[in-house]
Design a protein around this motif. Structure first.
Motif, PDB file in Angstrom:
ATOM      1  N   TYR A   1       0.817  -1.216   0.000  1.00  0.00           N
ATOM      2  CA  TYR A   1       0.000   0.000   0.000  1.00  0.00           C
ATOM      3  C   TYR A   1       0.851   1.267   0.000  1.00  0.00           C
ATOM      4  O   TYR A   1       0.587   2.224  -0.757  1.00  0.00           O
ATOM      5  CB  TYR A   1      -0.902  -0.024   1.237  1.00  0.00           C
ATOM      6  CG  TYR A   1      -2.082   0.905   1.206  1.00  0.00           C
ATOM      7  CD1 TYR A   1      -1.949   2.275   1.419  1.00  0.00           C
ATOM      8  CD2 TYR A   1      -3.353   0.404   0.982  1.00  0.00           C
ATOM      9  CE1 TYR A   1      -3.041   3.122   1.405  1.00  0.00           C
ATOM     10  CE2 TYR A   1      -4.453   1.248   0.971  1.00  0.00           C
ATOM     11  CZ  TYR A   1      -4.302   2.592   1.178  1.00  0.00           C
ATOM     12  OH  TYR A   1      -5.396   3.417   1.161  1.00  0.00           O
ATOM     13  N   ASP A   2       1.885   1.293   0.822  1.00  0.00           N
ATOM     14  CA  ASP A   2       2.690   2.512   0.994  1.00  0.00           C
ATOM     15  C   ASP A   2       3.875   2.608   0.035  1.00  0.00           C
ATOM     16  O   ASP A   2       4.618   3.597   0.086  1.00  0.00           O
ATOM     17  CB  ASP A   2       3.203   2.593   2.433  1.00  0.00           C
ATOM     18  CG  ASP A   2       2.086   2.839   3.443  1.00  0.00           C
ATOM     19  OD1 ASP A   2       1.126   3.550   3.088  1.00  0.00           O
ATOM     20  OD2 ASP A   2       2.165   2.303   4.565  1.00  0.00           O
ATOM     21  N   THR A   3       4.067   1.611  -0.803  1.00  0.00           N
ATOM     22  CA  THR A   3       5.164   1.691  -1.763  1.00  0.00           C
ATOM     23  C   THR A   3       4.948   2.864  -2.702  1.00  0.00           C
ATOM     24  O   THR A   3       3.865   3.024  -3.276  1.00  0.00           O
ATOM     25  CB  THR A   3       5.258   0.392  -2.591  1.00  0.00           C
ATOM     26  OG1 THR A   3       5.635  -0.681  -1.726  1.00  0.00           O
ATOM     27  CG2 THR A   3       6.292   0.520  -3.695  1.00  0.00           C
ATOM     28  N   VAL A   4       5.964   3.691  -2.831  1.00  0.00           N
ATOM     29  CA  VAL A   4       5.859   4.849  -3.733  1.00  0.00           C
ATOM     30  C   VAL A   4       6.231   4.400  -5.142  1.00  0.00           C
ATOM     31  O   VAL A   4       7.317   3.882  -5.387  1.00  0.00           O
ATOM     32  CB  VAL A   4       6.780   5.994  -3.257  1.00  0.00           C
ATOM     33  CG1 VAL A   4       6.755   7.151  -4.260  1.00  0.00           C
ATOM     34  CG2 VAL A   4       6.345   6.476  -1.875  1.00  0.00           C
ATOM     35  N   VAL A   5       5.292   4.585  -6.057  1.00  0.00           N
ATOM     36  CA  VAL A   5       5.524   4.240  -7.456  1.00  0.00           C
ATOM     37  C   VAL A   5       6.061   5.482  -8.167  1.00  0.00           C
ATOM     38  O   VAL A   5       5.357   6.481  -8.323  1.00  0.00           O
ATOM     39  CB  VAL A   5       4.224   3.755  -8.124  1.00  0.00           C
ATOM     40  CG1 VAL A   5       4.457   3.446  -9.606  1.00  0.00           C
ATOM     41  CG2 VAL A   5       3.683   2.521  -7.400  1.00  0.00           C
ATOM     42  N   GLU A   6       7.315   5.403  -8.553  1.00  0.00           N
ATOM     43  CA  GLU A   6       7.947   6.502  -9.282  1.00  0.00           C
ATOM     44  C   GLU A   6       8.942   5.903 -10.267  1.00  0.00           C
ATOM     45  O   GLU A   6       9.307   4.730 -10.168  1.00  0.00           O
ATOM     46  CB  GLU A   6       8.644   7.456  -8.326  1.00  0.00           C
ATOM     47  CG  GLU A   6       9.710   6.830  -7.454  1.00  0.00           C
ATOM     48  CD  GLU A   6      10.281   7.813  -6.445  1.00  0.00           C
ATOM     49  OE1 GLU A   6      10.319   9.018  -6.755  1.00  0.00           O
ATOM     50  OE2 GLU A   6      10.679   7.373  -5.355  1.00  0.00           O
ATOM     51  N   ALA A   7       9.359   6.681 -11.226  1.00  0.00           N
ATOM     52  CA  ALA A   7      10.201   6.172 -12.312  1.00  0.00           C
ATOM     53  C   ALA A   7      11.427   5.460 -11.768  1.00  0.00           C
ATOM     54  O   ALA A   7      12.154   5.995 -10.919  1.00  0.00           O
ATOM     55  CB  ALA A   7      10.612   7.317 -13.231  1.00  0.00           C
ATOM     56  N   LEU A   8      11.656   4.256 -12.256  1.00  0.00           N
ATOM     57  CA  LEU A   8      12.790   3.451 -11.824  1.00  0.00           C
ATOM     58  C   LEU A   8      14.105   4.061 -12.312  1.00  0.00           C
ATOM     59  O   LEU A   8      14.137   4.704 -13.367  1.00  0.00           O
ATOM     60  CB  LEU A   8      12.650   2.033 -12.371  1.00  0.00           C
ATOM     61  CG  LEU A   8      11.451   1.235 -11.835  1.00  0.00           C
ATOM     62  CD1 LEU A   8      11.205   0.003 -12.691  1.00  0.00           C
ATOM     63  CD2 LEU A   8      11.688   0.841 -10.381  1.00  0.00           C
ATOM     64  N   PRO A   9      15.190   3.838 -11.575  1.00  0.00           N
ATOM     65  CA  PRO A   9      16.464   4.452 -11.974  1.00  0.00           C
ATOM     66  C   PRO A   9      16.946   4.021 -13.356  1.00  0.00           C
ATOM     67  O   PRO A   9      17.654   4.786 -14.025  1.00  0.00           O
ATOM     68  CB  PRO A   9      17.438   3.995 -10.869  1.00  0.00           C
ATOM     69  CG  PRO A   9      16.773   2.857 -10.188  1.00  0.00           C
ATOM     70  CD  PRO A   9      15.311   3.089 -10.308  1.00  0.00           C
ATOM     71  N   SER A  10      16.568   2.822 -13.788  1.00  0.00           N
ATOM     72  CA  SER A  10      17.006   2.363 -15.104  1.00  0.00           C
ATOM     73  C   SER A  10      16.107   2.871 -16.234  1.00  0.00           C
ATOM     74  O   SER A  10      16.361   2.565 -17.399  1.00  0.00           O
ATOM     75  CB  SER A  10      17.040   0.830 -15.136  1.00  0.00           C
ATOM     76  OG  SER A  10      15.749   0.287 -14.926  1.00  0.00           O
ATOM     77  N   CYS A  11      15.075   3.643 -15.886  1.00  0.00           N
ATOM     78  CA  CYS A  11      14.106   4.099 -16.891  1.00  0.00           C
ATOM     79  C   CYS A  11      14.095   5.615 -17.062  1.00  0.00           C
ATOM     80  O   CYS A  11      13.171   6.172 -17.688  1.00  0.00           O
ATOM     81  CB  CYS A  11      12.708   3.598 -16.524  1.00  0.00           C
ATOM     82  SG  CYS A  11      12.557   1.797 -16.554  1.00  0.00           S
ATOM     83  N   ILE A  12      15.065   6.283 -16.498  1.00  0.00           N
ATOM     84  CA  ILE A  12      15.188   7.732 -16.667  1.00  0.00           C
ATOM     85  C   ILE A  12      16.647   8.075 -16.963  1.00  0.00           C
ATOM     86  O   ILE A  12      17.562   7.384 -16.532  1.00  0.00           O
ATOM     87  CB  ILE A  12      14.712   8.519 -15.426  1.00  0.00           C
ATOM     88  CG1 ILE A  12      15.380   7.996 -14.149  1.00  0.00           C
ATOM     89  CG2 ILE A  12      13.187   8.471 -15.293  1.00  0.00           C
ATOM     90  CD1 ILE A  12      15.061   8.810 -12.912  1.00  0.00           C
ATOM     91  N   ASP A  13      16.822   9.133 -17.726  1.00  0.00           N
ATOM     92  CA  ASP A  13      18.134   9.727 -17.948  1.00  0.00           C
ATOM     93  C   ASP A  13      17.908  11.165 -18.391  1.00  0.00           C
ATOM     94  O   ASP A  13      16.773  11.671 -18.330  1.00  0.00           O
ATOM     95  CB  ASP A  13      18.967   8.918 -18.947  1.00  0.00           C
ATOM     96  CG  ASP A  13      18.345   8.817 -20.337  1.00  0.00           C
ATOM     97  OD1 ASP A  13      17.507   9.693 -20.702  1.00  0.00           O
ATOM     98  OD2 ASP A  13      18.690   7.876 -21.077  1.00  0.00           O
TER      99      ASP A  13
END
Length: 341
Positions: free
Chosen positions: A289-301
């Motif tokens: 429930y409390d997991t923050v869903v945000e862009a993964l480190p391997s999916c942003i640059d």
């Protein structure tokens, strides 16, 4: 980055790829790497795939379908005794047309029964008001129904763990990257019954309207009746007919957000034109429930900044449920009023 980097190639696919999951059970590193590359391609280009060699016993699947047949054959009064409106956390029975996945449509022609992770009413997360946690509703005197669904839910949790490891590898992360985020997952099992539709069909009222799923991924078991269709980039509906020994797996909106839209949460629908009753068993898997869903480190640059603001998984699902299920918002308002009294 391999496999096209962070610029996903969406294709006007005409079939759904099949992925062999055996390497996730065998432990062979080279075979896992090959699987991960195929999985990344399927998720980036299509967003749907079949999985075989999933290690879920066929007897567990067959028992759950049999339980669904028996349950939905009851009269409406019996089924309504466990209606979802009696549950604070969206567990139980919903009748025909009570769900509307496509906001432009007029309701979905299926009935359903939902359970999720069994969490006691005195659990700290339940007492804290995290409404997607809580106890399941169970029909009185139907021990076989409960046993079948609980066994299936347990098998889906195990399979989801293997799939998450495969997704992590496909995203160039450590295999166990997601493990700490799914220790108490928002994992919903649903059994569905679709009556047949005859004659001219209004596309605003079908088995389940065009939609994408909300969670990280869905694992779907289908009976022998074809109904599932997947929308490709050319605007064509592609059949995802049942294949013996395979589940259908599709990416959900949370995984699309996590991957910064590298993986596709693809629109799909179901229309039962077979002339026979259809049953299916989707399992929707999402993080704690409390997991923050945000862009993964391997999916942003530098060229691919995050597209979505961070959001807690529970808050995201709550918002989507309120928009889809007419009873859900009312149940939350009723519960809130009771808490305040």
């Amino acid at each position: 980055m391999r496999s096209g980097g962070l610029d996903p190639r969406r294709t006007s696919f005409d079939e759904i790829p099949i992925i062999d999951l055996e390497p996730m059970f065998s432990g062979d590193a080279e075979a896992k790497a090959d699987l991960a590359a195929k999985l990344r391609k399927a998720c980036a280009e299509v967003g749907f795939l079949y999985v075989r060699n999933h290690h879920v016993p066929q007897a567990v699947i067959d028992s759950t379908f049999a339980a669904a047949h028996t349950y939905f054959a009851q009269d409406d009064a019996a089924k309504m005794r466990n209606h979802v409106s009696l549950s604070r956390n969206n567990r139980g029975y919903a009748a025909l047309l009570e769900e509307n996945t496509d906001p432009t449509a007029r309701g979905d022609l299926h009935e359903s029964y939902d359970i999720a992770l069994e969490v006691p009413a005195d659990d700290p997360d339940v007492l804290a008001g995290k409404v997607l946690y809580g106890p399941n509703q169970w029909p009185e005197g139907q021990a076989a129904f409960r046993a079948a669904l609980e066994a299936y839910h347990a098998e889906m949790l195990k399979l989801s763990g293997h799939l998450l490891h495969a997704f992590a590898l496909a995203l160039e992360l450590d295999e166990t990257y997601f493990d700490s985020m799914v220790s108490k997952p928002l994992a919903t099992l649903r059994v569905l019954h679709y009556p047949p539709q005859f004659g001219e069909i209004d596309d605003r009222q079908i088995g389940i309207g065009a939609h994408s799923d909300y969670e990280c991924f869905t694992i779907l078991a289908q009976d022998a009746i074809p109904a599932l269709q997947v929308l490709n980039t050319a605007g064509e509906w592609i059949a995802a007919d049942p294949i013996p020994g395979c589940f259908v797996v599709n990416i959900g909106d949370q995984m699309a957000r996590w991957t910064n839209d590298l993986f596709a949460s693809t629109v799909h629908r179901a229309i039962n034109r077979s002339g026979r009753e259809r049953y299916s068993i989707p399992f929707f898997f999402g993080p704690n429930y409390d997991t923050v869903v945000e862009a993964l480190p391997s999916c942003i640059d530098a060229d691919h900044p995050a597209k979505y603001p961070p959001i807690a998984a529970g808050d995201y699902i709550n918002g989507r449920f309120a928009a889809t299920f007419a009873h859900y918002g009312a149940a939350q308002e009723k519960a809130a009023a009771g808490d305040a009294a």
